[in-house]
Structures are given as C-alpha cells and as structure tokens.
Design a protein around this motif. Structure first.
Motif, PDB file in Angstrom:
ATOM      1  N   LEU A 227      -1.369 -15.492   7.642  1.00  0.00           N
ATOM      2  CA  LEU A 227      -1.813 -13.872   7.797  1.00  0.00           C
ATOM      3  C   LEU A 227      -2.981 -13.803   6.445  1.00  0.00           C
ATOM      4  N   ILE A 228      -3.298 -15.369   5.791  1.00  0.00           N
ATOM      5  CA  ILE A 228      -4.595 -15.486   5.436  1.00  0.00           C
ATOM      6  C   ILE A 228      -5.388 -15.435   6.252  1.00  0.00           C
ATOM      7  N   LEU A 229      -5.778 -15.812   7.589  1.00  0.00           N
ATOM      8  CA  LEU A 229      -6.999 -15.851   8.483  1.00  0.00           C
ATOM      9  C   LEU A 229      -6.471 -14.011   8.701  1.00  0.00           C
ATOM     10  N   LEU A 230      -5.793 -13.324   9.535  1.00  0.00           N
ATOM     11  CA  LEU A 230      -4.754 -12.178   9.943  1.00  0.00           C
ATOM     12  C   LEU A 230      -5.827 -11.286   9.326  1.00  0.00           C
ATOM     13  N   GLY A 231      -6.279 -10.951   7.634  1.00  0.00           N
ATOM     14  CA  GLY A 231      -6.260 -11.037   6.775  1.00  0.00           C
ATOM     15  C   GLY A 231      -7.944 -10.550   6.954  1.00  0.00           C
ATOM     16  N   TYR A 232      -8.263 -12.024   6.574  1.00  0.00           N
ATOM     17  CA  TYR A 232      -9.931 -11.954   7.548  1.00  0.00           C
ATOM     18  C   TYR A 232     -10.489 -11.324   8.179  1.00  0.00           C
ATOM     19  N   LEU A 233     -10.025 -12.123   9.745  1.00  0.00           N
ATOM     20  CA  LEU A 233     -10.434 -10.937  10.159  1.00  0.00           C
ATOM     21  C   LEU A 233     -10.539  -9.619  10.815  1.00  0.00           C
ATOM     22  N   VAL A 234      -8.892  -8.713  10.045  1.00  0.00           N
ATOM     23  CA  VAL A 234      -8.804  -7.802   9.998  1.00  0.00           C
ATOM     24  C   VAL A 234      -9.955  -6.815   9.272  1.00  0.00           C
TER      25      VAL A 234
ATOM     26  N   GLN B 150     -12.173  -1.398  11.621  1.00  0.00           N
ATOM     27  CA  GLN B 150     -12.513  -0.033  10.544  1.00  0.00           C
ATOM     28  C   GLN B 150     -11.497  -0.301   9.551  1.00  0.00           C
ATOM     29  N   LEU B 151     -11.081  -1.323   9.189  1.00  0.00           N
ATOM     30  CA  LEU B 151     -10.238  -2.027   8.023  1.00  0.00           C
ATOM     31  C   LEU B 151     -10.634  -2.652   7.371  1.00  0.00           C
ATOM     32  N   ASN B 152     -12.268  -1.981   7.171  1.00  0.00           N
ATOM     33  CA  ASN B 152     -13.108  -3.177   5.938  1.00  0.00           C
ATOM     34  C   ASN B 152     -12.688  -2.850   4.176  1.00  0.00           C
ATOM     35  N   ARG B 153     -13.818  -4.111   4.031  1.00  0.00           N
ATOM     36  CA  ARG B 153     -14.164  -4.693   2.579  1.00  0.00           C
ATOM     37  C   ARG B 153     -12.947  -2.517   1.580  1.00  0.00           C
ATOM     38  N   PRO B 154     -13.746  -1.555   1.590  1.00  0.00           N
ATOM     39  CA  PRO B 154     -13.769  -0.801   0.721  1.00  0.00           C
ATOM     40  C   PRO B 154     -11.852  -0.443   1.025  1.00  0.00           C
ATOM     41  N   LEU B 155     -11.195  -0.528   1.683  1.00  0.00           N
ATOM     42  CA  LEU B 155      -9.517  -0.796   2.132  1.00  0.00           C
ATOM     43  C   LEU B 155      -8.928  -1.657   1.454  1.00  0.00           C
ATOM     44  N   TRP B 156      -9.215  -2.796   1.482  1.00  0.00           N
ATOM     45  CA  TRP B 156      -8.360  -3.791   1.096  1.00  0.00           C
ATOM     46  C   TRP B 156      -8.845  -3.947  -0.584  1.00  0.00           C
ATOM     47  N   GLU B 157     -10.090  -3.567  -0.798  1.00  0.00           N
ATOM     48  CA  GLU B 157     -10.324  -3.216  -2.741  1.00  0.00           C
ATOM     49  C   GLU B 157      -9.106  -3.101  -3.344  1.00  0.00           C
TER      50      GLU B 157
ATOM     51  N   ALA C 102       8.201  -8.539  -1.342  1.00  0.00           N
ATOM     52  CA  ALA C 102       8.641  -9.058  -0.085  1.00  0.00           C
ATOM     53  C   ALA C 102       6.920  -8.443   0.317  1.00  0.00           C
ATOM     54  N   ALA C 103       6.731  -7.375   0.173  1.00  0.00           N
ATOM     55  CA  ALA C 103       5.600  -6.473   0.902  1.00  0.00           C
ATOM     56  C   ALA C 103       4.406  -7.227   0.064  1.00  0.00           C
ATOM     57  N   SER C 104       4.661  -7.774  -1.047  1.00  0.00           N
ATOM     58  CA  SER C 104       2.995  -8.640  -2.437  1.00  0.00           C
ATOM     59  C   SER C 104       3.292  -9.405  -1.841  1.00  0.00           C
ATOM     60  N   LEU C 105       3.725 -10.354  -1.549  1.00  0.00           N
ATOM     61  CA  LEU C 105       3.690 -11.689  -0.871  1.00  0.00           C
ATOM     62  C   LEU C 105       2.955 -11.104   0.127  1.00  0.00           C
ATOM     63  N   ALA C 106       2.822 -10.460   1.794  1.00  0.00           N
ATOM     64  CA  ALA C 106       2.251 -10.037   3.213  1.00  0.00           C
ATOM     65  C   ALA C 106       1.340  -9.848   2.678  1.00  0.00           C
ATOM     66  N   MET C 107       0.856  -8.113   1.496  1.00  0.00           N
ATOM     67  CA  MET C 107       0.030  -7.976   1.634  1.00  0.00           C
ATOM     68  C   MET C 107      -0.938  -8.895   0.807  1.00  0.00           C
ATOM     69  N   GLY C 108      -0.947  -9.495  -0.060  1.00  0.00           N
ATOM     70  CA  GLY C 108      -1.477 -10.516  -1.103  1.00  0.00           C
ATOM     71  C   GLY C 108      -1.942 -11.618  -0.512  1.00  0.00           C
ATOM     72  N   LEU C 109      -1.678 -12.262   0.246  1.00  0.00           N
ATOM     73  CA  LEU C 109      -2.116 -13.012   1.814  1.00  0.00           C
ATOM     74  C   LEU C 109      -2.850 -12.549   2.259  1.00  0.00           C
ATOM     75  N   MET C 110      -2.803 -11.449   2.768  1.00  0.00           N
ATOM     76  CA  MET C 110      -3.639 -10.894   3.987  1.00  0.00           C
ATOM     77  C   MET C 110      -4.850 -10.238   3.232  1.00  0.00           C
ATOM     78  N   ALA C 111      -5.195  -9.469   2.112  1.00  0.00           N
ATOM     79  CA  ALA C 111      -5.736  -9.602   0.504  1.00  0.00           C
ATOM     80  C   ALA C 111      -6.651 -10.984  -0.012  1.00  0.00           C
ATOM     81  N   ALA C 112      -6.058 -12.158   0.405  1.00  0.00           N
ATOM     82  CA  ALA C 112      -6.550 -12.893  -0.224  1.00  0.00           C
ATOM     83  C   ALA C 112      -7.351 -13.234   1.249  1.00  0.00           C
ATOM     84  N   GLY C 113      -7.569 -13.169   2.411  1.00  0.00           N
ATOM     85  CA  GLY C 113      -7.783 -13.801   3.435  1.00  0.00           C
ATOM     86  C   GLY C 113      -9.826 -12.186   3.399  1.00  0.00           C
ATOM     87  N   ALA C 114      -9.010 -11.330   3.424  1.00  0.00           N
ATOM     88  CA  ALA C 114     -10.135 -10.321   3.064  1.00  0.00           C
ATOM     89  C   ALA C 114     -11.275  -9.830   2.185  1.00  0.00           C
TER      90      ALA C 114
END
Length: 303
Positions: A13-20, A25-32, A194-206
């Motif tokens: 999930l961390i890797l997926l967040g980084y790649l996305v 187009q789901l770039n850094r401003p969105l992940w902030e 549950a949402a916080s775990l998935a989104m938090g891990l992806m945000a860490a990658g992003a």
C-alpha cells in the motif's frame, strides 16, 4: 513465520501510494489533503477506538507499559544526545537536529496497528494499542520540545493542539472510566478506522521524498541507526528486564522496529522547519522498515 510475507500487504500500500502520487493526476496537492484528513480525523478516531474497545487491565498491562516507557526514554535520550556526541557534534546542525530528532523515536502507528492483529490476533491489537496509548503523549512531547525551544514557540500550545495526544488522553480516560462505544456507533467507527489504515499507508508512500537528503548526511545516518538498529536491540534487553511473555515481547519488538511516523514532516513543516529534509528521512525510514521489522521479529526474537 515468514515476516517479510506478513508485512507485504502494508508495504504494498505504501508503494501504491508512491506510484499513484508520482505517475497519475492524483498528485501531491491531493495527498496533502488526504494526510490532513487522516491526521486530524480518521486516525484519532482509530486510536481512541483501539484504546476503549477492550477493558484495560492496568495490573496485567503494567509491565508492558513500563517496558514501552523505558524503551521510549532510551530512544529519546539517544536522539537528544547526538549534538553532544564526540566526533559527531560538529556535523549535526542545530536547526536540522531540532526537527529531525523525532525520527529516532517516533513510530508509524498505521503500520503498527495494521500488522499487530496478523502477528498475534486480537490480543496483539490490544497490546499495540496499549503501547501507542502510553507512548504517543511521551513521544509527541519529546518531538515538539526541541522545535518549540529552538524556534521559541509556545510548547504547551503545540501539545494541546496535537490530535494524537488529544485522542490518546481521551481514550485512556474513557477506558479507565468504563466507557464503551455504543453498539449502533461501532460499525461506523470501525469503518473509519479501517479507512484510516489504508489511506494512512498510501499517504505515507505519497509523501516519500529523497531530494533534500544531500546535506546533513551524518545526522540522517545517526537518527536512522537509532530508529532501526539500536532501538530494536534495546527492546530485546528491555523485554528480558521486565520478563515479558512471548506475545508481549513480540509486540514490543515489532513496536521498536516500526518506521518513523509519517507525520514527522507534517509537524516539522507546520512549526517552520525544513519539511522536505524531514520527509526524506521519513522516506528512508519507511524503506528501512522492510528490513528492520523482519530483523527484529525474526533474528532478535530467536535470540
């Protein structure tokens, strides 16, 4: 147990967040904005719920709590001592150290909660919640203190506005007071967690960044060595000192080897420090967690 395989879902999930973040187009401003949602709402809800959903037996948990505090104070002392260490102090910039000391002792609760149940079932989840509950206030105080002192900002005001501290204190007080989540509210809170775990891990990658690490390399190596090598070794000694049982030892070792908190760079940037440099350290710590967690759980646990 194959710990590398066990940890794969979380690091994927961390890797997926980084790649996305990097290639869509789901770039850094969105992940902030995602980070803000997780940090200020979703994760405090998860932390509060993890603490209150099972009665906390202070007598049974006291040894683990004491072990967590001992481990935490050791990591904080090592991080604070870096600017005074012979042969290293001239390579440790004061301002960068104030912002980066937190890397050495803070931990990524998203990853900790995500792996705890797979490591030791519901008991593991409760034990990691206890460690989070008793250590988050200590670590956040220790993280804010050098930055507030160096920047001459209000220390107490920074603490009372920290959502993790507010959620932790509220959770502990509620648990000890006998509060239980209403049945009708439980499904909603569980889904938010549950949402916080998935989104938090992806945000860490992003949020992973490398560019700012070209300077202050000695500081970077020092705090990451404390976080991923020295702290797990101390955890093994602490577990024996407090005679922890098998499950408690497993959770303390996992806790000691977690990557640093992804919110480190959010806190540093919000307090006026070089957030990009701290983000680089968070990135390296996240990658090193792929090695340090199997090392702590596989190698050290077998000693």
């Amino acid at each position: 147990m194959n710990y590398a395989q066990l940890l794969f879902p979380d690091f994927s999930l961390i890797l997926l967040g980084y790649l996305v973040c990097r290639f869509t187009q789901l770039n850094r401003p969105l992940w902030e904005k995602v980070e803000a949602l997780v940090y200020y709402l979703l994760f405090p809800v998860l932390l509060f719920h993890s603490i209150v959903k099972s009665p906390l037996d202070l007598q049974l948990a006291s040894k683990l709590m004491a072990a967590g505090w001992t481990l935490g104070f050791a990591g904080i002392a090592l991080a604070y001592w870096l600017p005074h260490t012979p042969f290293l102090k001239r390579y440790i910039p004061g301002q960068d150290h104030a912002a980066s000391a937190q890397i050495a002792f803070r931990f990524n609760s998203f990853i900790g909660l995500a792996i705890a149940e797979r490591l030791a079932g519901p008991q593991g989840l409760q034990l990691i919640a206890v460690l989070i509950g008793v250590c988050v206030p200590l670590f956040n105080v220790a993280a804010v203190w050098p930055m507030a002192r160096h920047a001459q900002r209000g220390f107490l005001s920074e603490l009372v506005r920290n959502p993790l501290i507010v959620a932790t204190v509220a959770g502990l007080i509620s648990n000890l007071a006998g509060f239980r989540m209403p049945v009708w509210l439980e499904p909603t809170v569980t889904r938010l967690g549950a949402a916080s775990l998935a989104m938090g891990l992806m945000a860490a990658g992003a949020g992973m960044q490398f560019g700012a690490l070209a300077r202050a390399k000695t500081l970077a190596v020092s705090v990451l060595t404390i976080r991923h090598l020295i702290t797990p070794a101390i955890a093994l000694m602490v577990s024996r000192l407090f005679a922890l049982d098998t499950t408690q030892t497993t959770m303390l070792l996992a806790f000691s080897a977690l990557p640093t908190a992804s919110s480190c760079y959010v806190l540093a940037a919000r307090m006026g420090y070089d957030g990009a440099y701290v983000a680089g350290l968070v990135t390296l710590s996240t990658l090193l967690g792929v090695v340090s967690l199997p090392f702590a759980l596989g190698v050290l646990r077998a000693l």
